[in-house]
Design an enzyme around this catalytic site. Structure first.
Site, PDB file in Angstrom:
ATOM      1  N   SER A  69      -0.471   4.077   0.883  1.00  0.00           N
ATOM      2  CA  SER A  69      -1.139   5.011   1.799  1.00  0.00           C
ATOM      3  C   SER A  69      -0.245   5.485   2.948  1.00  0.00           C
ATOM      4  O   SER A  69      -0.270   6.682   3.268  1.00  0.00           O
ATOM      5  CB  SER A  69      -2.434   4.393   2.338  1.00  0.00           C
ATOM      6  OG  SER A  69      -3.386   4.328   1.298  1.00  0.00           O
ATOM      7  N   LYS A  77     -13.765  -3.832   2.896  1.00  0.00           N
ATOM      8  CA  LYS A  77     -14.651  -2.652   2.812  1.00  0.00           C
ATOM      9  C   LYS A  77     -16.105  -2.967   3.181  1.00  0.00           C
ATOM     10  O   LYS A  77     -16.807  -2.107   3.699  1.00  0.00           O
ATOM     11  CB  LYS A  77     -14.583  -2.027   1.417  1.00  0.00           C
ATOM     12  CG  LYS A  77     -13.246  -1.337   1.155  1.00  0.00           C
ATOM     13  CD  LYS A  77     -13.225  -0.632  -0.194  1.00  0.00           C
ATOM     14  CE  LYS A  77     -11.860  -0.017  -0.441  1.00  0.00           C
ATOM     15  NZ  LYS A  77     -11.821   0.747  -1.706  1.00  0.00           N
ATOM     16  N   THR A 108      -9.074  -1.204   3.089  1.00  0.00           N
ATOM     17  CA  THR A 108      -8.975  -1.582   1.683  1.00  0.00           C
ATOM     18  C   THR A 108      -9.295  -3.061   1.518  1.00  0.00           C
ATOM     19  O   THR A 108      -9.754  -3.713   2.468  1.00  0.00           O
ATOM     20  CB  THR A 108      -7.604  -1.154   1.102  1.00  0.00           C
ATOM     21  OG1 THR A 108      -7.611  -1.372  -0.301  1.00  0.00           O
ATOM     22  CG2 THR A 108      -6.436  -1.902   1.740  1.00  0.00           C
ATOM     23  N   SER A 150       0.830  -1.212   0.000  1.00  0.00           N
ATOM     24  CA  SER A 150       0.000   0.000   0.000  1.00  0.00           C
ATOM     25  C   SER A 150       0.864   1.261   0.000  1.00  0.00           C
ATOM     26  O   SER A 150       1.864   1.354   0.714  1.00  0.00           O
ATOM     27  CB  SER A 150      -0.900   0.025   1.241  1.00  0.00           C
ATOM     28  OG  SER A 150      -1.530   1.285   1.329  1.00  0.00           O
ATOM     29  N   GLY A 169     -16.541  -3.178 -15.105  1.00  0.00           N
ATOM     30  CA  GLY A 169     -16.410  -3.862 -13.823  1.00  0.00           C
ATOM     31  C   GLY A 169     -17.703  -3.779 -13.034  1.00  0.00           C
ATOM     32  O   GLY A 169     -18.571  -2.933 -13.310  1.00  0.00           O
ATOM     33  N   ASP A 191     -14.112   6.992  -1.648  1.00  0.00           N
ATOM     34  CA  ASP A 191     -13.699   6.547  -2.992  1.00  0.00           C
ATOM     35  C   ASP A 191     -14.514   7.260  -4.074  1.00  0.00           C
ATOM     36  O   ASP A 191     -13.988   7.621  -5.127  1.00  0.00           O
ATOM     37  CB  ASP A 191     -13.911   5.035  -3.139  1.00  0.00           C
ATOM     38  CG  ASP A 191     -12.904   4.217  -2.343  1.00  0.00           C
ATOM     39  OD1 ASP A 191     -11.769   4.691  -2.146  1.00  0.00           O
ATOM     40  OD2 ASP A 191     -13.251   3.091  -1.926  1.00  0.00           O
ATOM     41  N   ASN A 209     -19.566  -5.673 -17.674  1.00  0.00           N
ATOM     42  CA  ASN A 209     -18.767  -6.566 -16.835  1.00  0.00           C
ATOM     43  C   ASN A 209     -18.632  -7.913 -17.531  1.00  0.00           C
ATOM     44  O   ASN A 209     -19.537  -8.347 -18.245  1.00  0.00           O
ATOM     45  CB  ASN A 209     -19.414  -6.761 -15.461  1.00  0.00           C
ATOM     46  CG  ASN A 209     -18.459  -7.411 -14.468  1.00  0.00           C
ATOM     47  OD1 ASN A 209     -17.340  -6.929 -14.291  1.00  0.00           O
ATOM     48  ND2 ASN A 209     -18.872  -8.502 -13.847  1.00  0.00           N
ATOM     49  N   ARG A 210     -17.471  -8.554 -17.325  1.00  0.00           N
ATOM     50  CA  ARG A 210     -17.232  -9.872 -17.918  1.00  0.00           C
ATOM     51  C   ARG A 210     -18.374 -10.814 -17.558  1.00  0.00           C
ATOM     52  O   ARG A 210     -18.918 -11.495 -18.424  1.00  0.00           O
ATOM     53  CB  ARG A 210     -15.886 -10.410 -17.405  1.00  0.00           C
ATOM     54  CG  ARG A 210     -15.586 -11.818 -17.834  1.00  0.00           C
ATOM     55  CD  ARG A 210     -14.247 -12.258 -17.308  1.00  0.00           C
ATOM     56  NE  ARG A 210     -14.218 -12.293 -15.831  1.00  0.00           N
ATOM     57  CZ  ARG A 210     -13.154 -12.639 -15.118  1.00  0.00           C
ATOM     58  NH1 ARG A 210     -12.025 -12.962 -15.729  1.00  0.00           N
ATOM     59  NH2 ARG A 210     -13.208 -12.647 -13.802  1.00  0.00           N
ATOM     60  N   THR A 211     -18.724 -10.846 -16.289  1.00  0.00           N
ATOM     61  CA  THR A 211     -19.854 -11.662 -15.831  1.00  0.00           C
ATOM     62  C   THR A 211     -21.091 -10.768 -15.823  1.00  0.00           C
ATOM     63  O   THR A 211     -21.271  -9.947 -14.924  1.00  0.00           O
ATOM     64  CB  THR A 211     -19.581 -12.210 -14.416  1.00  0.00           C
ATOM     65  OG1 THR A 211     -18.285 -12.811 -14.407  1.00  0.00           O
ATOM     66  CG2 THR A 211     -20.632 -13.229 -14.007  1.00  0.00           C
ATOM     67  N   ALA A 265     -15.057  -1.662  -6.367  1.00  0.00           N
ATOM     68  CA  ALA A 265     -14.522  -0.422  -6.941  1.00  0.00           C
ATOM     69  C   ALA A 265     -15.527   0.179  -7.923  1.00  0.00           C
ATOM     70  O   ALA A 265     -15.789   1.385  -7.917  1.00  0.00           O
ATOM     71  CB  ALA A 265     -13.186  -0.698  -7.634  1.00  0.00           C
TER      72      ALA A 265
HETATM   73  P1  ATR Z   1     -13.039  -4.936  -6.313  1.00  0.00           P
HETATM   74  O1  ATR Z   1     -13.888  -4.988  -5.101  1.00  0.00           O
HETATM   75  O2  ATR Z   1     -11.634  -4.477  -6.088  1.00  0.00           O
HETATM   76  O3  ATR Z   1     -13.686  -4.187  -7.427  1.00  0.00           O
HETATM   77  P2  ATR Z   1     -13.830  -7.570  -7.247  1.00  0.00           P
HETATM   78  O4  ATR Z   1     -15.142  -7.473  -6.549  1.00  0.00           O
HETATM   79  O5  ATR Z   1     -13.054  -8.826  -7.144  1.00  0.00           O
HETATM   80  O6  ATR Z   1     -12.813  -6.440  -6.756  1.00  0.00           O
HETATM   81  O7  ATR Z   1     -14.066  -7.182  -8.783  1.00  0.00           O
HETATM   82  C1  ATR Z   1     -13.097  -7.376  -9.748  1.00  0.00           C
HETATM   83  C2  ATR Z   1     -13.658  -6.909 -11.081  1.00  0.00           C
HETATM   84  O8  ATR Z   1     -12.680  -7.122 -12.098  1.00  0.00           O
HETATM   85  C3  ATR Z   1     -14.894  -7.668 -11.516  1.00  0.00           C
HETATM   86  O9  ATR Z   1     -15.712  -6.786 -12.252  1.00  0.00           O
HETATM   87  C4  ATR Z   1     -14.309  -8.754 -12.401  1.00  0.00           C
HETATM   88  O10 ATR Z   1     -15.185  -9.298 -13.353  1.00  0.00           O
HETATM   89  P3  ATR Z   1     -16.120 -10.569 -12.965  1.00  0.00           P
HETATM   90  O11 ATR Z   1     -17.266 -10.010 -12.192  1.00  0.00           O
HETATM   91  O12 ATR Z   1     -16.511 -11.128 -14.281  1.00  0.00           O
HETATM   92  O13 ATR Z   1     -15.257 -11.500 -12.164  1.00  0.00           O
HETATM   93  C5  ATR Z   1     -13.225  -7.964 -13.099  1.00  0.00           C
HETATM   94  N1  ATR Z   1     -12.200  -8.820 -13.696  1.00  0.00           N
HETATM   95  C6  ATR Z   1     -11.213  -9.472 -13.040  1.00  0.00           C
HETATM   96  N2  ATR Z   1     -10.435 -10.131 -13.917  1.00  0.00           N
HETATM   97  C7  ATR Z   1     -10.947  -9.897 -15.155  1.00  0.00           C
HETATM   98  C8  ATR Z   1     -10.595 -10.290 -16.496  1.00  0.00           C
HETATM   99  N3  ATR Z   1      -9.533 -11.059 -16.735  1.00  0.00           N
HETATM  100  N4  ATR Z   1     -11.351  -9.830 -17.514  1.00  0.00           N
HETATM  101  C9  ATR Z   1     -12.425  -9.039 -17.294  1.00  0.00           C
HETATM  102  N5  ATR Z   1     -12.802  -8.628 -16.059  1.00  0.00           N
HETATM  103  C10 ATR Z   1     -12.090  -9.050 -15.009  1.00  0.00           C
END
Ligand code: ATR
Length: 264
Positions: free
Chosen positions: A16, A67, A63, A14, A125, A103, A148-150, A129
């Protein structure tokens, strides 16, 4: 001597502590206040936080991955923290723990050109965050799309906070693009993992990459090369830290000293 800390797991990397101790020094408070990093496991988080006021702590940043837990254990919540569902700033006073989230405001403060009101924004995402980013942009009345990927997670996020889930966005259509995924942290190629093209940026766009590391972000390099305005994760870190520090000390934080220390 009030103490401050960042709680994370891991927390060794970190920036910070360096950033906040530089700020305290610049404000002439270094003899009074101090800021340290504390590694706390999720299992130990609540016990550790509840012990802090007795150990002289006035506040803490929180962090990954704490959170949500920070929000859950607080006695009082700011409206921002409650709506985002996460806290990054705790304050300890008279046996009470209060929680806030800087944030969101930190992201807005980092944007060039003031409020994103009316801008078409693409947020990548759907994790913690991204929630703060989406909340901040919606509060400023930006027009927010979330990829978002998912996809189920972006749909869920938009149902809760607002914004429109999108599955195949055209990045050229957005004035503001914010990467709030973790892509890039482990050196992944953002142009393989995200719906962005290396040659897909243009002047007039603002591109934010919340991911930062020792290397410059390939995403921001490409955006800057195309003439877009860029904001990196360190600037967002500095801005959220400045707001937390103001809550604890009541003083305006010295941004330049914080930037210099955070950038090492
Ligand atoms: P944080 O709280 O720091 O945002 P998180 O909840 O683990 O961390 O979220 C990580 C984000 O990065 C998610 O949106 C994740 O997508 P998924 O919801 O599909 O998992 C995204 N992410 C991580 N690796 C990725 C990758 N290789 N390609 C696309 N998105 C990715």
């Amino acid at each position: 001597m009030p103490r401050l800390a960042v709680l994370g797991h891991p927390v060794g990397h970190s920036r910070s502590p360096a950033m906040h101790n530089a700020a305290l020094a610049e404000l002439g408070l270094a003899g009074e206040w101090s800021y340290e990093a504390i590694d706390v496991s999720p299992a130990d988080f609540e016990r550790r936080v509840r012990a802090m006021e007795g150990e002289g702590f006035a506040g803490a940043n929180v962090t990954v991955p704490h959170k949500g837990a920070a929000l859950a254990l607080a006695d009082t919540l700011s409206e921002t923290a409650r709506e985002i569902g996460a806290a990054n700033t705790l304050s300890f006073s008279a046996g009470e723990i209060s929680a806030d989230n800087t944030d969101a405001e930190g992201l807005l403060a980092a944007l060039p050109g003031g409020s994103p009101r009316g801008l078409k924004a693409l947020v990548l995402g759907a994790g913690g965050a991204a929630r703060a980013v989406v909340w901040a942009l919606l509060r400023e009345a930006a027009d927010v799309a979330v990829w978002n990927r998912t996809e189920l997670r972006s749909q869920h996020l938009c149902e809760e906070l607002g914004g429109e889930p999108v599955s195949a966005p055209d990045p050229a259509a957005y004035g503001l693009i914010v990467n709030s995924t973790s892509v890039g942290l482990a050196g992944e190629d953002p142009f393989e993992q995200l719906p962005l093209r290396r040659d897909g940026f243009a002047p007039g766009q603002v591109v934010v990459d919340m991911v930062y590391g020792d290397e410059p972000s390939p995403l921001l390099d490409a955006a800057a090369a195309a003439g877009a305005a860029t904001v990196d994760g360190i600037e967002v870190l500095v801005r959220q830290g400045a707001l937390s520090l103001r809550e604890w000390t009541g003083r305006e934080a010295p941004l330049e000293a914080m930037r210099a220390a955070a950038r090492r």
